[in-house]
Design an enzyme around this catalytic site. Structure first.
Site, PDB file in Angstrom:
ATOM      1  N   SER A   1       0.803  -1.224   0.000  1.00  0.00           N
ATOM      2  CA  SER A   1       0.000   0.000   0.000  1.00  0.00           C
ATOM      3  C   SER A   1       0.836   1.273   0.000  1.00  0.00           C
ATOM      4  CB  SER A   1      -0.949  -0.007   1.194  1.00  0.00           C
ATOM      5  OG  SER A   1      -0.237  -0.291   2.383  1.00  0.00           O
TER       6      SER A   1
ATOM      7  N   ASP B   1      -3.226   5.653  12.007  1.00  0.00           N
ATOM      8  CA  ASP B   1      -2.325   5.202  10.949  1.00  0.00           C
ATOM      9  C   ASP B   1      -1.102   6.118  10.859  1.00  0.00           C
ATOM     10  OD1 ASP B   1      -1.004   4.415   8.646  1.00  0.00           O
ATOM     11  OD2 ASP B   1      -2.759   4.528   7.325  1.00  0.00           O
TER      12      ASP B   1
ATOM     13  N   HIS C   1       1.054   4.909   6.667  1.00  0.00           N
ATOM     14  CA  HIS C   1       0.846   5.505   5.340  1.00  0.00           C
ATOM     15  C   HIS C   1       1.031   7.019   5.427  1.00  0.00           C
ATOM     16  CE1 HIS C   1      -1.311   1.612   5.185  1.00  0.00           C
ATOM     17  NE2 HIS C   1      -0.634   1.553   4.052  1.00  0.00           N
TER      18      HIS C   1
END
Ligand SMILES: *[C@@H]1O[C@H](CO)[C@@H](O)[C@H](O)[C@H]1NC(C)=O
Ligand SMILES: *[C@@H]1O[C@H](CO)[C@@H](O)[C@H](O)[C@H]1NC(C)=O
Ligand SMILES: *[C@@H]1O[C@H](CO)[C@@H](O)[C@H](O)[C@H]1NC(C)=O
Ligand SMILES: *[C@@H]1O[C@H](CO)[C@@H](O)[C@H](O)[C@H]1NC(C)=O
Ligand SMILES: *[C@@H]1O[C@H](CO)[C@@H](O)[C@H](O)[C@H]1NC(C)=O
Ligand SMILES: *[C@@H]1O[C@H](CO)[C@@H](O)[C@H](O)[C@H]1NC(C)=O
Ligand SMILES: *[C@@H]1O[C@H](CO)[C@@H](O)[C@H](O)[C@H]1NC(C)=O
Length: 353
Positions: free
Chosen positions: A109, A330, A333
């Protein structure tokens, strides 16, 4: 060994050294060599490069402003290499330079993160351009038709294969079956790391296989090294690096440990709104970086380390934290727009030179 052989070996070595040399030797300035990865973040009020609300389809995981991030200073930092200047990203010249070419990101990702940023950067430069989107798994493809440039992302967590067999899902450290879908691209940017330490329900395999040997688990760093080596051999055997430019992205750092920025006890990036002061060479690199470097050193073909680790380590403020579609924390990311835009500025500088 005859004279000719020795000359050949010498030339081969020289080429190897040039290819593996960690810096990108562009213009020399201030008597120094231009290493794009050595530098610091500077506040620049002309940034960001685009308004993310005009970029179509940013994934909910990365669209920080849409999901409630109110501090916006993190969008205003520009990467300043110590000995040279990066040219400001220019989407039109990017598309013109890559006319007729195909660029593919291959990895987890984090690759998707960078792909998404590149689409936003290009889209904002040519908002009227005709684009064709081909979505899906594992390949998402975005083609700027007027320029015949296609930018795609191939989703694979480990680069090597996972296959479902009678015993369960087997992570095959010595097998890359998707390579034929990658190797005809003009530019390939690889990445894998995030998943190698996943355990419990998030671990997407039940067994690991190397050759005939099947094990329930093994040292994960060793598994990473083995998988990368399979990738390295694949490049050496299968990729025509005269045609295809191959880059491997350095480990993308996470920010769950405040000790990194002198705030021990802090366990996520929720309150971070500014980068860590100083230069990219101040913090230590994560151990996986050294594994990656050592594997890349053994590739005989031309592969560039796209060395974004240290400069991204400074960006504790660049992650979504809870400003994402699922409101989960998160710090892995990156917001789009944000740090991946800089990755793409550097990517551009390093593939056109
Ligand atoms: C990557 O960049 C960092 C920061 O400039 C540097 O410390 C490291 O040695 C580089 N890695 C390689 C393999 O050049
Ligand atoms: C980089 O940009 C600054 C500010 O525009 C300028 O003063 C400097 O000379 C530039 N350096 C190089 C190497 O072009
Ligand atoms: C992306 O789409 C373009 C246009 O349809 C096509 O030429 C190209 O082969 C596709 N690339 C990939 C990787 O599927
Ligand atoms: C790449 O180019 C070099 C120099 O032109 C040539 O010697 C080499 O055989 C080429 N490699 C491949 C795999 O075509
Ligand atoms: C944070 O990093 C420090 C220094 O590397 C380490 O000693 C500490 O155990 C880490 N904390 C956590 C919660 O992992
Ligand atoms: C970081 O640098 C900025 C600008 O130079 C300064 O205002 C700030 O106090 C510094 N922060 C730390 C923690 O040193
Ligand atoms: C690189 O190659 C050397 C010599 O074949 C070997 O000893 C070493 O283990 C290799 N390194 C990695 C990381 O595979």
């Amino acid at each position: 060994m005859g004279f000719e052989m020795r000359v050949c070996a010498w030339i081969a070595m020289t080429i190897l050294v040039i290819y593996l040399s960690p810096c990108l030797c562009l213009e020399e300035t201030n008597g120094g060599i231009c290493n794009l990865y050595e530098g610091s973040w500077v506040y620049d009020k002309t940034y960001p490069l685009y308004d993310s609300s005009t970029c179509p389809h940013i994934r909910g995981e990365y669209d920080c402003l849409k999901y409630g991030r109110v501090d916006k200073e993190y969008l205003k930092y520009r990467w300043q290499p110590s000995n040279c200047n990066l040219t400001r990203f220019d989407g039109k010249s990017f598309l013109t330079k890559f006319k007729g070419k195909q660029i593919m990101f291959v990895g987890d990702s984090v690759s998707l993160n960078q792909w998404q940023s590149l689409i936003c950067l290009l889209h904002s430069s040519v908002p009227q351009a005709t684009v064709i989107q081909q979505g899906g798994d594992p390949i998402k493809n975005y083609t700027f038709q007027d320029y015949e440039v296609s930018i795609s992302v191939f989703h694979t967590t480990y680069l090597v294969d996972i296959e479902v067999e009678k015993i369960g899902r087997v992570l095959k450290l010595d097998s890359i079956k998707n390579g034929n879908l990658w190797k005809n691209m003009d530019v390939l940017v690889f990445n894998t790391w995030l998943w190698w330490y996943r355990r419990g329900p998030k671990q997407p395999w039940d067994y690991i296989q190397i050759g005939d040997k099947i094990v329930k688990d093994m040292d994960r760093m060793e598994a990473f090294r083995t998988g990368l080596t399979t990738w390295a051999n694949w490049v050496d055997n299968e990729v025509d690096t005269n045609k295809t430019k191959v880059l491997f992205q350095g480990i993308s750092p996470m920010h769950y440990n405040g000790t990194q920025w002198q705030e021990p006890g802090v366990t996520n990036c929720a309150k971070e709104t500014t980068p860590i002061n100083g230069s990219s060479s101040l913090l230590g690199l994560p151990p996986a970086s050294y594994v990656l470097q050592s594997v890349l050193q053994n590739v005989t073909k031309s592969v560039q380390l796209f060395n974004i680790t240290a400069l991204s380590e400074l960006r504790k403020d660049g992650h979504p934290s809870s400003h994402n579609i699922f409101h989960g924390m998160d710090c892995t990311h990156w917001c789009v727009g944000g740090v991946p835009d800089t990755w793409n500025e550097i990517l551009y500088a390093s593939i056109v030179n």
